[in-house]
Design a protein around this motif. Structure first.
Motif, PDB file in Angstrom:
ATOM      1  N   ASP A 216     -35.159 -24.799 -25.756  1.00  0.00           N
ATOM      2  CA  ASP A 216     -33.594 -24.391 -24.957  1.00  0.00           C
ATOM      3  C   ASP A 216     -34.043 -23.452 -24.143  1.00  0.00           C
ATOM      4  O   ASP A 216     -32.799 -22.724 -24.305  1.00  0.00           O
ATOM      5  CB  ASP A 216     -32.837 -24.135 -26.215  1.00  0.00           C
ATOM      6  CG  ASP A 216     -31.410 -24.549 -25.532  1.00  0.00           C
ATOM      7  OD1 ASP A 216     -30.777 -25.035 -23.982  1.00  0.00           O
ATOM      8  OD2 ASP A 216     -30.358 -24.639 -26.514  1.00  0.00           O
ATOM      9  N   ASN A 221     -29.755 -18.233 -21.259  1.00  0.00           N
ATOM     10  CA  ASN A 221     -30.425 -18.129 -22.756  1.00  0.00           C
ATOM     11  C   ASN A 221     -30.549 -16.594 -22.882  1.00  0.00           C
ATOM     12  O   ASN A 221     -31.876 -16.271 -23.891  1.00  0.00           O
ATOM     13  CB  ASN A 221     -31.591 -19.339 -23.891  1.00  0.00           C
ATOM     14  CG  ASN A 221     -29.992 -20.696 -24.708  1.00  0.00           C
ATOM     15  OD1 ASN A 221     -28.894 -20.036 -24.935  1.00  0.00           O
ATOM     16  ND2 ASN A 221     -30.486 -21.769 -24.423  1.00  0.00           N
ATOM     17  N   ASP A 236     -30.189 -16.896 -28.781  1.00  0.00           N
ATOM     18  CA  ASP A 236     -30.513 -18.669 -29.003  1.00  0.00           C
ATOM     19  C   ASP A 236     -32.328 -19.066 -29.609  1.00  0.00           C
ATOM     20  O   ASP A 236     -32.357 -20.843 -28.704  1.00  0.00           O
ATOM     21  CB  ASP A 236     -30.090 -19.608 -27.725  1.00  0.00           C
ATOM     22  CG  ASP A 236     -29.287 -20.911 -28.112  1.00  0.00           C
ATOM     23  OD1 ASP A 236     -29.899 -21.466 -29.629  1.00  0.00           O
ATOM     24  OD2 ASP A 236     -29.074 -21.971 -27.306  1.00  0.00           O
TER      25      ASP A 236
HETATM   26 MG    MG Z   1     -27.005 -22.024 -25.958  1.00  0.00          MG
END
Ligand code: MG
Ligand code: GN1
Length: 370
Positions: A216, A221, A236
Protein backbone atom coordinates in the motif's frame (compact mmCIF):
# COMPACT_ATOMS: atom_id res chain seq x y z
CA UNK A 1 -17.50 10.22 19.63
CA UNK A 2 -16.90 13.03 22.12
CA UNK A 3 -13.85 13.89 24.21
CA UNK A 4 -14.85 11.72 27.22
CA UNK A 5 -15.16 8.76 24.83
CA UNK A 6 -11.57 9.31 23.66
CA UNK A 7 -10.32 9.99 27.20
CA UNK A 8 -11.74 6.63 28.37
CA UNK A 9 -10.24 4.87 25.37
CA UNK A 10 -6.82 6.51 25.68
CA UNK A 11 -6.85 5.68 29.40
CA UNK A 12 -6.39 2.05 28.35
CA UNK A 13 -2.95 2.81 26.86
CA UNK A 14 0.39 3.68 28.51
CA UNK A 15 0.53 7.32 27.41
CA UNK A 16 2.85 9.94 28.87
CA UNK A 17 0.55 12.66 30.21
CA UNK A 18 -3.20 13.12 29.90
CA UNK A 19 -4.94 13.64 26.56
CA UNK A 20 -5.87 17.30 26.04
CA UNK A 21 -7.21 17.25 22.48
CA UNK A 22 -8.14 14.76 19.77
CA UNK A 23 -8.44 15.76 16.10
CA UNK A 24 -9.45 13.55 13.21
CA UNK A 25 -6.99 13.14 10.34
CA UNK A 26 -9.01 12.69 7.14
CA UNK A 27 -6.52 10.93 4.91
CA UNK A 28 -6.75 7.15 4.52
CA UNK A 29 -9.64 5.33 2.90
CA UNK A 30 -10.00 2.46 5.37
CA UNK A 31 -9.10 3.04 9.03
CA UNK A 32 -10.06 6.02 11.22
CA UNK A 33 -7.11 8.09 12.38
CA UNK A 34 -6.84 10.76 15.10
CA UNK A 35 -4.00 12.95 16.33
CA UNK A 36 -3.85 13.19 20.13
CA UNK A 37 -2.14 15.98 22.09
CA UNK A 38 -1.26 15.32 25.72
CA UNK A 39 -0.33 17.35 28.80
CA UNK A 40 3.24 16.00 28.54
CA UNK A 41 3.68 17.61 25.14
CA UNK A 42 3.92 14.18 23.51
CA UNK A 43 1.69 13.53 20.51
CA UNK A 44 0.13 10.22 19.60
CA UNK A 45 -1.67 8.70 16.63
CA UNK A 46 -4.85 6.87 17.59
CA UNK A 47 -6.35 4.49 15.03
CA UNK A 48 -9.49 2.42 14.79
CA UNK A 49 -8.81 -0.61 12.63
CA UNK A 50 -11.57 -1.24 10.09
CA UNK A 51 -12.66 -4.74 10.98
CA UNK A 52 -14.79 -5.31 7.94
CA UNK A 53 -11.62 -4.90 5.87
CA UNK A 54 -9.18 -6.50 8.33
CA UNK A 55 -11.15 -9.53 9.52
CA UNK A 56 -8.44 -10.58 11.95
CA UNK A 57 -7.05 -7.42 13.55
CA UNK A 58 -4.94 -9.40 16.03
CA UNK A 59 -3.09 -10.91 13.06
CA UNK A 60 -2.55 -7.39 11.68
CA UNK A 61 -1.06 -6.31 15.00
CA UNK A 62 1.16 -9.38 15.22
CA UNK A 63 2.59 -8.60 11.77
CA UNK A 64 3.24 -4.99 12.76
CA UNK A 65 4.95 -5.97 16.01
CA UNK A 66 7.19 -8.50 14.24
CA UNK A 67 8.06 -6.26 11.31
CA UNK A 68 8.75 -3.14 13.40
CA UNK A 69 10.91 -5.12 15.86
CA UNK A 70 12.93 -6.48 12.97
CA UNK A 71 13.27 -3.07 11.31
CA UNK A 72 14.26 -1.45 14.60
CA UNK A 73 17.28 -3.77 14.85
CA UNK A 74 18.32 -3.03 11.26
CA UNK A 75 17.99 0.70 11.83
CA UNK A 76 20.15 0.52 14.95
CA UNK A 77 22.74 -1.54 13.05
CA UNK A 78 23.12 1.15 10.42
CA UNK A 79 23.34 3.88 13.06
CA UNK A 80 19.83 5.30 12.54
CA UNK A 81 17.36 6.56 15.13
CA UNK A 82 14.76 3.79 15.65
CA UNK A 83 12.41 6.09 17.59
CA UNK A 84 12.07 8.20 14.47
CA UNK A 85 12.62 5.72 11.65
CA UNK A 86 10.49 2.83 12.92
CA UNK A 87 6.89 2.87 14.09
CA UNK A 88 6.48 2.71 17.87
CA UNK A 89 3.35 1.00 19.15
CA UNK A 90 2.16 2.09 22.59
CA UNK A 91 1.37 -0.82 24.95
CA UNK A 92 -2.14 -1.27 26.27
CA UNK A 93 -2.39 -1.42 30.07
CA UNK A 94 -3.93 -4.88 29.94
CA UNK A 95 -1.14 -6.24 27.72
CA UNK A 96 -0.69 -6.28 23.97
CA UNK A 97 -1.04 -3.22 21.80
CA UNK A 98 -4.78 -2.86 21.28
CA UNK A 99 -7.90 -2.00 23.24
CA UNK A 100 -11.62 -2.32 22.62
CA UNK A 101 -13.77 0.81 22.99
CA UNK A 102 -17.22 1.02 24.64
CA UNK A 103 -18.83 0.54 21.24
CA UNK A 104 -16.71 -2.51 20.36
CA UNK A 105 -14.10 -0.80 18.15
CA UNK A 106 -10.57 -2.18 17.80
CA UNK A 107 -8.05 0.58 18.56
CA UNK A 108 -4.28 1.03 18.64
CA UNK A 109 -1.92 3.92 19.41
CA UNK A 110 1.40 4.91 17.86
CA UNK A 111 3.88 7.52 19.07
CA UNK A 112 3.71 10.44 16.62
CA UNK A 113 6.95 11.12 14.77
CA UNK A 114 8.11 14.66 15.63
CA UNK A 115 8.62 17.19 12.84
CA UNK A 116 7.48 14.79 10.12
CA UNK A 117 4.58 15.06 7.67
CA UNK A 118 2.74 12.78 5.25
CA UNK A 119 2.20 14.41 1.86
CA UNK A 120 -0.88 13.70 -0.25
CA UNK A 121 0.88 15.01 -3.32
CA UNK A 122 4.37 15.88 -4.46
CA UNK A 123 5.17 19.51 -3.76
CA UNK A 124 8.88 19.79 -4.50
CA UNK A 125 11.47 18.09 -6.70
CA UNK A 126 13.40 15.44 -4.82
CA UNK A 127 10.49 14.38 -2.61
CA UNK A 128 9.49 11.54 -4.90
CA UNK A 129 13.08 10.37 -5.21
CA UNK A 130 13.19 10.16 -1.41
CA UNK A 131 9.88 8.28 -1.35
CA UNK A 132 11.20 5.80 -3.92
CA UNK A 133 14.36 5.27 -1.94
CA UNK A 134 12.38 4.65 1.27
CA UNK A 135 10.01 2.10 -0.28
CA UNK A 136 12.92 0.37 -2.02
CA UNK A 137 14.92 0.31 1.19
CA UNK A 138 11.90 -1.07 3.04
CA UNK A 139 12.00 -4.15 0.79
CA UNK A 140 15.77 -4.42 1.07
CA UNK A 141 15.72 -4.28 4.89
CA UNK A 142 13.05 -6.98 4.97
CA UNK A 143 14.85 -9.24 2.48
CA UNK A 144 15.97 -11.60 5.25
CA UNK A 145 12.79 -11.33 7.32
CA UNK A 146 11.20 -14.76 7.77
CA UNK A 147 8.10 -14.43 5.58
CA UNK A 148 6.51 -17.54 7.11
CA UNK A 149 5.99 -15.43 10.26
CA UNK A 150 3.61 -13.13 8.37
CA UNK A 151 -0.15 -13.54 8.44
CA UNK A 152 -1.92 -12.83 5.18
CA UNK A 153 -4.01 -9.96 6.56
CA UNK A 154 -6.04 -9.63 3.34
CA UNK A 155 -5.74 -12.80 1.27
CA UNK A 156 -5.20 -12.23 -2.47
CA UNK A 157 -4.84 -8.50 -1.92
CA UNK A 158 -2.96 -7.91 -5.20
CA UNK A 159 -4.37 -10.88 -7.08
CA UNK A 160 -5.51 -8.86 -10.09
CA UNK A 161 -7.31 -11.71 -11.90
CA UNK A 162 -9.37 -12.36 -8.74
CA UNK A 163 -10.10 -8.62 -8.47
CA UNK A 164 -11.44 -8.85 -12.01
CA UNK A 165 -13.67 -11.80 -11.03
CA UNK A 166 -14.99 -9.86 -8.03
CA UNK A 167 -15.74 -6.91 -10.27
CA UNK A 168 -17.62 -9.16 -12.75
CA UNK A 169 -19.66 -10.64 -9.91
CA UNK A 170 -20.61 -7.17 -8.65
CA UNK A 171 -21.53 -6.16 -12.18
CA UNK A 172 -23.76 -9.18 -12.69
CA UNK A 173 -25.47 -8.73 -9.33
CA UNK A 174 -25.87 -4.98 -9.95
CA UNK A 175 -27.53 -4.64 -6.57
CA UNK A 176 -27.79 -0.86 -6.71
CA UNK A 177 -28.80 -0.53 -10.36
CA UNK A 178 -25.60 1.35 -11.16
CA UNK A 179 -24.31 -0.82 -14.03
CA UNK A 180 -26.20 1.08 -16.72
CA UNK A 181 -24.27 4.30 -16.08
CA UNK A 182 -20.83 2.69 -16.26
CA UNK A 183 -20.90 1.29 -19.82
CA UNK A 184 -17.69 3.05 -21.00
CA UNK A 185 -15.81 1.82 -17.92
CA UNK A 186 -17.06 -1.75 -18.45
CA UNK A 187 -15.89 -1.61 -22.07
CA UNK A 188 -12.51 -0.21 -21.08
CA UNK A 189 -11.94 -2.97 -18.54
CA UNK A 190 -12.87 -5.67 -21.08
CA UNK A 191 -10.42 -4.22 -23.59
CA UNK A 192 -7.65 -4.13 -21.01
CA UNK A 193 -8.24 -7.31 -19.03
CA UNK A 194 -5.16 -8.84 -20.71
CA UNK A 195 -3.19 -6.80 -18.16
CA UNK A 196 -4.66 -8.67 -15.17
CA UNK A 197 -2.48 -11.81 -15.13
CA UNK A 198 0.85 -10.14 -15.93
CA UNK A 199 2.18 -9.98 -12.36
CA UNK A 200 0.44 -13.04 -10.88
CA UNK A 201 1.55 -15.26 -13.78
CA UNK A 202 5.09 -13.91 -13.54
CA UNK A 203 5.09 -14.91 -9.88
CA UNK A 204 3.61 -18.34 -10.63
CA UNK A 205 6.31 -19.21 -13.18
CA UNK A 206 9.12 -17.86 -11.00
CA UNK A 207 9.84 -14.86 -13.22
CA UNK A 208 9.13 -12.40 -10.41
CA UNK A 209 10.62 -13.51 -7.07
CA UNK A 210 8.49 -13.30 -3.94
CA UNK A 211 9.65 -10.75 -1.40
CA UNK A 212 8.22 -9.15 1.71
CA UNK A 213 6.31 -6.16 0.39
CA UNK A 214 4.36 -3.24 1.84
CA UNK A 215 1.43 -3.49 -0.58
CA UNK A 216 0.00 0.00 0.00
CA UNK A 217 2.73 2.36 -1.13
CA UNK A 218 0.82 5.61 -1.43
CA UNK A 219 2.97 8.69 -1.02
CA UNK A 220 1.14 9.54 2.21
CA UNK A 221 2.27 6.25 3.72
CA UNK A 222 5.72 7.77 4.21
CA UNK A 223 6.53 10.32 6.88
CA UNK A 224 8.91 12.98 5.57
CA UNK A 225 10.99 15.45 7.52
CA UNK A 226 9.06 18.72 7.54
CA UNK A 227 12.23 20.76 6.88
CA UNK A 228 14.44 18.60 4.71
CA UNK A 229 11.90 16.33 2.89
CA UNK A 230 14.04 13.38 3.88
CA UNK A 231 11.95 10.19 4.10
CA UNK A 232 11.89 9.35 7.79
CA UNK A 233 9.60 6.35 8.23
CA UNK A 234 7.38 4.04 6.19
CA UNK A 235 3.99 3.78 7.89
CA UNK A 236 0.69 1.88 7.46
CA UNK A 237 2.06 -1.64 7.82
CA UNK A 238 -1.39 -3.27 7.82
CA UNK A 239 -0.87 -5.02 4.51
CA UNK A 240 2.78 -6.10 4.81
CA UNK A 241 2.67 -9.55 3.22
CA UNK A 242 4.68 -11.65 0.80
CA UNK A 243 4.40 -10.22 -2.70
CA UNK A 244 6.16 -8.94 -5.79
CA UNK A 245 8.34 -5.85 -5.92
CA UNK A 246 6.03 -4.76 -8.74
CA UNK A 247 3.05 -4.41 -6.38
CA UNK A 248 4.85 -1.72 -4.40
CA UNK A 249 6.47 -0.06 -7.37
CA UNK A 250 3.32 0.03 -9.53
CA UNK A 251 1.12 1.26 -6.69
CA UNK A 252 3.52 4.02 -5.66
CA UNK A 253 3.85 5.37 -9.21
CA UNK A 254 0.16 5.23 -10.05
CA UNK A 255 -0.52 7.38 -7.00
CA UNK A 256 2.49 9.67 -6.64
CA UNK A 257 3.47 10.26 -10.27
CA UNK A 258 -0.08 11.08 -11.29
CA UNK A 259 -0.55 14.74 -12.03
CA UNK A 260 -3.88 14.79 -10.18
CA UNK A 261 -5.60 13.40 -7.12
CA UNK A 262 -7.19 9.96 -7.08
CA UNK A 263 -10.67 11.54 -7.28
CA UNK A 264 -9.97 14.32 -9.81
CA UNK A 265 -13.04 14.91 -12.01
CA UNK A 266 -11.20 16.64 -14.85
CA UNK A 267 -9.57 13.67 -16.57
CA UNK A 268 -7.42 15.88 -18.78
CA UNK A 269 -5.48 16.58 -15.57
CA UNK A 270 -4.86 12.89 -14.94
CA UNK A 271 -1.65 11.55 -16.45
CA UNK A 272 1.76 10.22 -15.43
CA UNK A 273 4.40 12.90 -15.04
CA UNK A 274 7.47 11.32 -16.58
CA UNK A 275 9.90 13.41 -14.52
CA UNK A 276 8.26 12.06 -11.36
CA UNK A 277 8.30 8.54 -12.79
CA UNK A 278 12.05 8.91 -13.27
CA UNK A 279 12.66 10.34 -9.79
CA UNK A 280 10.82 7.54 -8.04
CA UNK A 281 12.34 4.81 -10.22
CA UNK A 282 15.82 6.12 -9.57
CA UNK A 283 15.25 6.26 -5.79
CA UNK A 284 13.49 2.90 -5.63
CA UNK A 285 16.15 0.95 -7.51
CA UNK A 286 18.89 2.52 -5.39
CA UNK A 287 16.86 1.86 -2.23
CA UNK A 288 16.71 -1.86 -2.94
CA UNK A 289 20.44 -1.75 -3.59
CA UNK A 290 20.03 -2.60 -7.25
CA UNK A 291 18.84 -6.07 -6.22
CA UNK A 292 16.22 -6.66 -8.89
CA UNK A 293 16.03 -9.06 -11.79
CA UNK A 294 16.03 -8.05 -15.46
CA UNK A 295 12.45 -9.36 -15.74
CA UNK A 296 11.30 -7.19 -12.84
CA UNK A 297 12.98 -4.11 -14.31
CA UNK A 298 11.44 -4.71 -17.71
CA UNK A 299 7.96 -5.06 -16.19
CA UNK A 300 8.15 -1.91 -14.06
CA UNK A 301 6.28 0.40 -16.45
CA UNK A 302 3.52 -2.09 -17.24
CA UNK A 303 3.12 -2.88 -13.53
CA UNK A 304 1.84 0.67 -13.07
CA UNK A 305 -0.94 -0.06 -15.57
CA UNK A 306 -1.71 -3.39 -13.88
CA UNK A 307 -2.05 -1.87 -10.41
CA UNK A 308 -4.02 1.14 -11.70
CA UNK A 309 -6.41 -1.22 -13.50
CA UNK A 310 -6.66 -3.36 -10.36
CA UNK A 311 -7.53 -0.37 -8.21
CA UNK A 312 -9.89 0.99 -10.86
CA UNK A 313 -11.73 -2.34 -10.75
CA UNK A 314 -11.74 -2.29 -6.93
CA UNK A 315 -13.26 1.20 -6.88
CA UNK A 316 -15.83 0.20 -9.49
CA UNK A 317 -16.66 -3.01 -7.62
CA UNK A 318 -17.28 -0.96 -4.50
CA UNK A 319 -19.40 1.52 -6.45
CA UNK A 320 -21.52 -1.34 -7.82
CA UNK A 321 -21.76 -2.91 -4.34
CA UNK A 322 -23.05 0.30 -2.76
CA UNK A 323 -19.82 1.86 -1.38
CA UNK A 324 -19.16 -0.50 1.49
CA UNK A 325 -15.37 -0.78 1.40
CA UNK A 326 -13.74 2.60 0.75
CA UNK A 327 -14.77 5.73 2.66
CA UNK A 328 -16.76 7.99 0.33
CA UNK A 329 -17.63 11.67 0.66
CA UNK A 330 -20.39 11.74 -1.97
CA UNK A 331 -22.47 9.33 -4.09
CA UNK A 332 -20.28 8.96 -7.15
CA UNK A 333 -16.94 9.25 -5.32
CA UNK A 334 -15.92 5.69 -6.15
CA UNK A 335 -16.91 6.23 -9.78
CA UNK A 336 -14.70 9.32 -10.05
CA UNK A 337 -11.87 7.31 -8.52
CA UNK A 338 -12.47 4.49 -11.01
CA UNK A 339 -12.18 6.92 -13.91
CA UNK A 340 -8.85 8.40 -12.81
CA UNK A 341 -7.35 4.92 -12.49
CA UNK A 342 -8.57 3.85 -15.93
CA UNK A 343 -7.23 7.09 -17.40
CA UNK A 344 -3.84 6.25 -15.88
CA UNK A 345 -3.95 2.81 -17.49
CA UNK A 346 -4.29 4.33 -20.95
CA UNK A 347 -1.68 6.98 -20.26
CA UNK A 348 0.89 4.43 -19.09
CA UNK A 349 0.25 2.21 -22.12
CA UNK A 350 0.58 5.21 -24.42
CA UNK A 351 3.91 6.17 -22.84
CA UNK A 352 5.13 2.61 -22.34
CA UNK A 353 8.18 2.78 -24.64
CA UNK A 354 9.28 6.10 -23.15
CA UNK A 355 8.87 4.76 -19.59
CA UNK A 356 10.81 1.59 -20.42
CA UNK A 357 13.63 3.73 -21.75
CA UNK A 358 13.65 5.70 -18.49
CA UNK A 359 13.98 2.50 -16.43
CA UNK A 360 16.84 1.33 -18.68
CA UNK A 361 18.55 4.68 -18.34
CA UNK A 362 18.31 4.56 -14.55
CA UNK A 363 19.75 1.03 -14.47
CA UNK A 364 22.69 2.06 -16.66
CA UNK A 365 23.44 5.05 -14.44
CA UNK A 366 23.49 2.82 -11.38
CA UNK A 367 25.81 0.27 -12.98
CA UNK A 368 28.16 3.05 -14.11
CA UNK A 369 28.29 4.70 -10.70
CA UNK A 370 29.07 1.42 -8.93
MG1 MG B 1 -2.63 4.56 4.51
C1 GN1 C 1 -6.61 2.16 0.75
O1 GN1 C 1 -6.19 3.19 3.64
P1 GN1 C 1 -5.33 3.69 2.54
O2 GN1 C 1 -5.89 4.96 2.01
O3 GN1 C 1 -3.87 3.77 2.89
C2 GN1 C 1 -6.45 0.72 0.30
C3 GN1 C 1 -5.38 0.62 -0.78
C4 GN1 C 1 -5.75 1.53 -1.95
C5 GN1 C 1 -5.96 2.94 -1.44
C6 GN1 C 1 -6.45 3.84 -2.56
C7 GN1 C 1 -6.34 -1.99 2.92
O4 GN1 C 1 -5.41 2.58 1.36
O5 GN1 C 1 -5.28 -0.70 -1.25
O6 GN1 C 1 -4.75 1.51 -2.93
O7 GN1 C 1 -6.92 2.97 -0.35
N1 GN1 C 1 -6.09 -0.12 1.44
C8 GN1 C 1 -6.74 -1.27 1.70
O8 GN1 C 1 -6.46 5.15 -2.14
O9 GN1 C 1 -7.61 -1.70 0.96
Amino acid sequence: MDFPYFARLLGMFELEGEPVSVAECKSGNINKTFVVDTSSGKKYILQRVNESVFRNPDAVMENIVNVTEFLRKKIIERGGDPAREALTLIPAKTGGYSAISDDGGYWRVYAAIPNAVAHDKIERPGQFYNAGYAFGEFQRLLADFDATKLHETIPNFHNTPLRYEAYRAALEADEYGRAAEVKPEIEFIEEHKWLCPIITEGIAIGKFPMRVTHNDTKLNNIMMDADTDEAVCVIDLDTVMPGSLLFDYGDAIRYGASNAAEDEKDLSQVYIRTELFEEFTSGFIRGIGGELTADEAKAMPVSVAVIALELGMRFLTDYLNGDKYFKVLYDSHNLDRTRTQLKLVSDVLKKRAELEAIVEGVLKEIVISR
